[in-house]
Motif scaffolding. Structure first.
Motif, PDB file in Angstrom:
ATOM      1  N   CYS A  77       0.843  -1.192   0.000  1.00 46.52           N
ATOM      2  CA  CYS A  77       0.000   0.000   0.000  1.00 46.52           C
ATOM      3  C   CYS A  77       0.882   1.247   0.000  1.00 46.52           C
ATOM      4  CB  CYS A  77      -0.903   0.007   1.231  1.00 46.52           C
ATOM      5  SG  CYS A  77      -1.911   1.487   1.380  1.00 46.52           S
ATOM      6  N   GLN A  79       0.067   4.169   0.886  1.00 44.33           N
ATOM      7  CA  GLN A  79      -0.282   5.072   1.981  1.00 44.33           C
ATOM      8  C   GLN A  79       0.273   4.595   3.320  1.00 44.33           C
ATOM      9  OE1 GLN A  79      -4.343   6.143   1.810  1.00 44.33           O
ATOM     10  NE2 GLN A  79      -4.280   7.448   3.616  1.00 44.33           N
ATOM     11  N   CYS A  80       0.035   3.342   3.671  1.00 45.03           N
ATOM     12  CA  CYS A  80       0.506   2.834   4.968  1.00 45.03           C
ATOM     13  C   CYS A  80       1.775   1.999   4.859  1.00 45.03           C
ATOM     14  CB  CYS A  80      -0.589   2.032   5.657  1.00 45.03           C
ATOM     15  SG  CYS A  80      -1.093   0.529   4.787  1.00 45.03           S
ATOM     16  N   THR A  94      -5.149   2.122  -2.955  1.00 45.82           N
ATOM     17  CA  THR A  94      -4.606   1.804  -1.629  1.00 45.82           C
ATOM     18  C   THR A  94      -5.259   0.526  -1.139  1.00 45.82           C
ATOM     19  OG1 THR A  94      -6.308   3.055  -0.468  1.00 45.82           O
ATOM     20  CG2 THR A  94      -4.306   4.261  -1.052  1.00 45.82           C
ATOM     21  N   CYS A  95      -4.845   0.077   0.040  1.00 44.06           N
ATOM     22  CA  CYS A  95      -5.493  -1.100   0.622  1.00 44.06           C
ATOM     23  C   CYS A  95      -6.883  -0.685   1.112  1.00 44.06           C
ATOM     24  CB  CYS A  95      -4.644  -1.676   1.746  1.00 44.06           C
ATOM     25  SG  CYS A  95      -4.372  -0.575   3.141  1.00 44.06           S
ATOM     26  N   CYS A  98      -7.137   1.581   4.282  1.00 43.94           N
ATOM     27  CA  CYS A  98      -6.764   2.980   4.038  1.00 43.94           C
ATOM     28  C   CYS A  98      -7.825   3.696   3.200  1.00 43.94           C
ATOM     29  CB  CYS A  98      -5.411   3.063   3.326  1.00 43.94           C
ATOM     30  SG  CYS A  98      -4.012   2.635   4.371  1.00 43.94           S
ATOM     31  N   PRO A 101     -11.403   4.071   5.979  1.00 41.06           N
ATOM     32  CA  PRO A 101     -11.013   3.997   7.391  1.00 41.06           C
ATOM     33  C   PRO A 101     -12.251   3.856   8.281  1.00 41.06           C
ATOM     34  CG  PRO A 101     -10.667   6.203   6.531  1.00 41.06           C
ATOM     35  CD  PRO A 101     -11.099   5.345   5.380  1.00 41.06           C
TER      36      PRO A 101
END
Length: 110
Positions: A77, A79-80, A94-95, A98, A101
């Protein structure tokens, strides 16, 4: 050009060649197959001669490594920066955690 299901023997699409362990091998498209559709243009499939097809090139260790690296990049991902454990959908980018949320897990500041 042939109509749907009326192509003579000795021709195959890329996918059919691949199922036999073959590839077009640089040959030009030998024929076209058209499947008529209502209200839209016909579906077209390109045919290649089976006799001129060549065997698929074997995977080398370098190609296996490059493929593994590309697949691993599709799982991380951006983002994370964690491995999601699955190939992330291109629509999200993204996953899933993410992209969506959970508000109940958000850290609340007092």
């Amino acid at each position: 050009m042939f109509r749907w299901r009326l192509a003579p023997g000795g021709y195959a699409t890329r996918r059919q060649l691949g199922a036999r362990g073959l590839r077009p091998g640089g040959q030009e498209v030998a024929a076209q197959l058209e499947r008529p559709r209502r209200r839209r243009g016909p579906l077209v499939a390109y045919l290649y001669r089976i006799g001129l097809a060549q065997p698929v090139r074997p995977m080398t260790p370098g190609r296996w490594a490059a493929l593994a690296k590309a697949n691993a990049a599709r799982r991380i991902c951006p983002q994370c920066r964690t491995d999601a454990g699955y190939v992330m959908p291109a629509s999200l980018g993204t996953c899933v955690p993410c992209a969506y949320p959970d508000p109940s897990h958000a850290v609340r500041s007092a």
